[in-house]
Design an enzyme around this catalytic site. Structure first.
Site, PDB file in Angstrom:
ATOM      1  N   ASN A  99       0.819  -1.217   0.000  1.00  0.00           N
ATOM      2  CA  ASN A  99       0.000   0.000   0.000  1.00  0.00           C
ATOM      3  C   ASN A  99       0.854   1.268   0.000  1.00  0.00           C
ATOM      4  O   ASN A  99       0.568   2.225  -0.716  1.00  0.00           O
ATOM      5  CB  ASN A  99      -0.923   0.013   1.231  1.00  0.00           C
TER       6      ASN A  99
ATOM      7  N   PHE B  50      -5.211   2.990  10.945  1.00  0.00           N
ATOM      8  CA  PHE B  50      -5.754   2.193   9.847  1.00  0.00           C
ATOM      9  C   PHE B  50      -5.202   2.742   8.538  1.00  0.00           C
ATOM     10  O   PHE B  50      -5.262   3.945   8.292  1.00  0.00           O
ATOM     11  CB  PHE B  50      -7.286   2.261   9.856  1.00  0.00           C
ATOM     12  N   GLU B  51      -4.724   1.820   7.685  1.00  0.00           N
ATOM     13  CA  GLU B  51      -3.962   2.197   6.497  1.00  0.00           C
ATOM     14  C   GLU B  51      -4.668   3.168   5.559  1.00  0.00           C
ATOM     15  O   GLU B  51      -4.031   3.958   4.876  1.00  0.00           O
ATOM     16  CB  GLU B  51      -3.634   0.943   5.690  1.00  0.00           C
ATOM     17  N   SER B  52      -5.980   3.078   5.487  1.00  0.00           N
ATOM     18  CA  SER B  52      -6.712   3.899   4.525  1.00  0.00           C
ATOM     19  C   SER B  52      -6.636   5.378   4.865  1.00  0.00           C
ATOM     20  O   SER B  52      -6.934   6.222   4.026  1.00  0.00           O
ATOM     21  CB  SER B  52      -8.175   3.473   4.505  1.00  0.00           C
TER      22      SER B  52
END
Lengths: 300, 253
Positions: A99, B50-52
């Site tokens: 990511n 959280f990655e988002s």
């Protein structure tokens, strides 16, 4: 949106679908790309949930650039597996990223850097499997310091779902945004899918909430629930049942074809899709209010 | 019979790995529940990331299926982009991260990408998400995985997220800054790296499980630390905290 896709998306293009990760995924555009039978696309997204899986199953995809492809509710994406494992319906080239590395590749593409030197994917076999990446030593360090060089990603086009936009494409987004900002600046063209179209004064009243300024936008489409079955903060809840059903109903190629006919190919447009969902969609509509405090921009 | 399930024991064991005031990459399902338990018990000042692009103090009030769901954003400490949140990892500002996987090997390397040959995989798994970044850059890694022989393997087919690589100081030589996996919590036991090779060793066995069974279900010649303990049963306070979060009893069975 039919016209926008007909005009701006060509076979072989690199297309960002799902820059925000698991919310605001532009499924309405995914469907239209399938209906218009675009081929050899390079689908780019960190985590696109089942959007990429659908496009692969429909034969639209030659390359996947991403960090995670599957069904967040169901686990595996059946079409992605079939394409990777047995070349069905066609072989695909997979460019694996993490990511952060795909994010920084967008960042480099957005801001004119040829590459970024990263440490966060050191030790991962992604560096070996992705021919775009290269190991190097930090030339500015006195001691040996390995880094991974990740080249800029500059997609041809990005589809972005926003809560509200004006007719010029100036867009308000709130909640977590994933890589929306970087992908939108890196992309050559931007198509905004707005849940609501508002007067320009509404957007201009809060410029800090603008993530995509209209001057870079090629087309604005008013499509309520373009994100379905993904959520959109303050607008639509996630349709978890739909994700589970997709997982159950697309196990075999012919099952996927039936699913895709029913939910995409046999429908003329997204309005017909919303009508088909009917009450199921209405139940997902967020009707409550949890409003933020206003911000004062007065000058005197 | 106990007054807790195996999954509840795993959650509470995971919660004990979180220290007060730490910034933790949380993830979904079991880890987010563990984070909630830690906040309600011994770590009231932990921060969840959280990655988002979400940072939270208290975990979400309502059930969430993805980190991007509305309840995870309502009342968040920060909603922003992926680079802003994951950049904290690269900046060395994250104490620990949770990850899971399809396969883990004896040096704590994790595979979530390919089973078999990359060019013609037997199974193409969904991929990495942000796990490699967390594995590389968090100060330490907390791993949760089901304890089966085909999951705990001698060597993974593909290192998606690095543990100790080939063992010893290989991780450090590769330029990875974090200390790597410090605990692996399974449904049978707890493993920790031990000795100069940093090989995963048996550290504790869950109540009602045996050494033989744990060894039988591990795909390498599992050794033990000198004094293997039994995993401490959940305290009344820990269980109460878990039940407060898991109102519907999702983890009870």
């Amino acid at each position: 949106m039919q016209e926008a896709i007909a005009e701006f998306v060509h076979d072989g293009d690199s297309v960002v679908l799902g820059a925000a990760l698991e919310n605001a995924i532009p499924f309405a555009a995914t469907h239209e790309l399938i209906r218009q039978e675009r081929r050899n696309l390079n689908v780019i997204a960190p985590i696109s949930d089942i959007s990429t899986d659908m496009l692969i199953g429909a034969g639209c995809v030659a390359e996947v650039t991403g960090a995670w492809v599957g069904n967040v509710s169901g686990g595996m994406g059946h079409n992605f597996r079939r394409a990777a494992e047995s070349g069905q319906p066609n072989p695909i080239r997979i460019y694996d990223y993490s990511n952060f590395s795909i994010g920084m590749a967008f960042f480099a593409g957005a801001y004119g850097l040829p590459y970024v030197p990263l440490k966060s994917i050191l030790g991962s076999d992604i560096v070996k499997s992705n021919p775009r990446m290269k190991m190097a030593e930090n030339p500015l360090a006195d001691e040996p310091e390995p880094v991974v060089l990740v080249p800029a990603l500059k997609p041809d086009i990005a589809f972005l779902v926003v809560q509200r936009a004006d007719r010029n494409g100036n867009s308000h987004i709130w909640g977590s945004t994933g890589l929306t900002q970087e992908a939108s600046i890196a992309a050559e063209k931007i198509i905004v899918l707005a849940d609501e179209i508002v007067e320009p004064e509404v957007i201009a009243s809060d410029p800090s909430r603008v993530l995509i300024p209209g001057f870079g936008v090629n087309a604005v489409c008013h499509i309520p629930a373009a994100c379905h079955p993904a959520p959109l903060i303050g607008r639509w809840r996630r349709d978890n049942v739909f994700f589970h059903d997709y997982h159950k109903e697309t196990r075999a190629p012919e099952e996927f074809d039936r699913w895709c006919d029913e939910w995409v190919r046999d429908l003329p447009d997204h309005a017909a899709y919303r009508a088909k969902l009917g009450g199921q969609l209405e139940e997902l509509r967020i009707t409550g209010e949890a409003l933020s405090a206003p911000a004062n921009y007065a000058t005197e | 019979m106990h007054d807790y399930s195996t999954q509840e024991l795993m959650i509470i064991a995971a919660a004990r790995e979180i220290n007060d005031g730490e910034r933790i990459f949380v993830g979904m399902r079991l880890p987010i529940t563990a984070y909630g338990v830690a906040r309600l018990t011994h770590a009231p000042n932990a921060v969840g990331l959280f990655e988002s692009g979400v940072a939270r103090y208290a975990p979400a009030e309502d059930m969430i299926y993805t980190m991007c769901d509305g309840p995870n954003q309502l009342g968040a400490a920060w909603t922003t982009g992926l680079i802003q949140i994951m950049g904290l990892l690269s900046g060395g500002r994250i104490h620990a991260g949770f990850i899971g996987g399809a396969e883990i090997d004896r040096f704590g390397n994790i595979n979530t990408s390919y089973i078999g040959d990359i060019a013609a995989p037997k199974v193409k798994l969904p991929g990495s998400g942000g796990a490699p970044d967390i594995a590389a850059m968090a100060e330490r890694l907390i791993i949760i995985i089901n304890h089966q022989k085909h999951r705990l393997v001698e060597k993974v087919d593909f290192i998606t997220s690095p543990g100790f690589l080939d063992g010893g100081d290989a991780r450090e030589r590769a330029g990875l800054s974090g200390a790597g996996p410090q605990v692996v919590i399974t449904d049978r036991a707890i493993l920790r790296p031990h000795g100069p090779e940093n090989e995963l060793h048996l550290a504790a066995i869950h109540p009602d499980h045996t050494l033989e069974e744990v060894i039988e279900n591990t795909g390498w010649d599992l050794k033990s630390i000198p004094e293997v303990a039994q995993t401490a049963a959940p305290s009344a306070e820990e269980l109460a905290a878990l039940h407060q979060i898991d109102k519907e009893g999702f983890w009870r069975s």
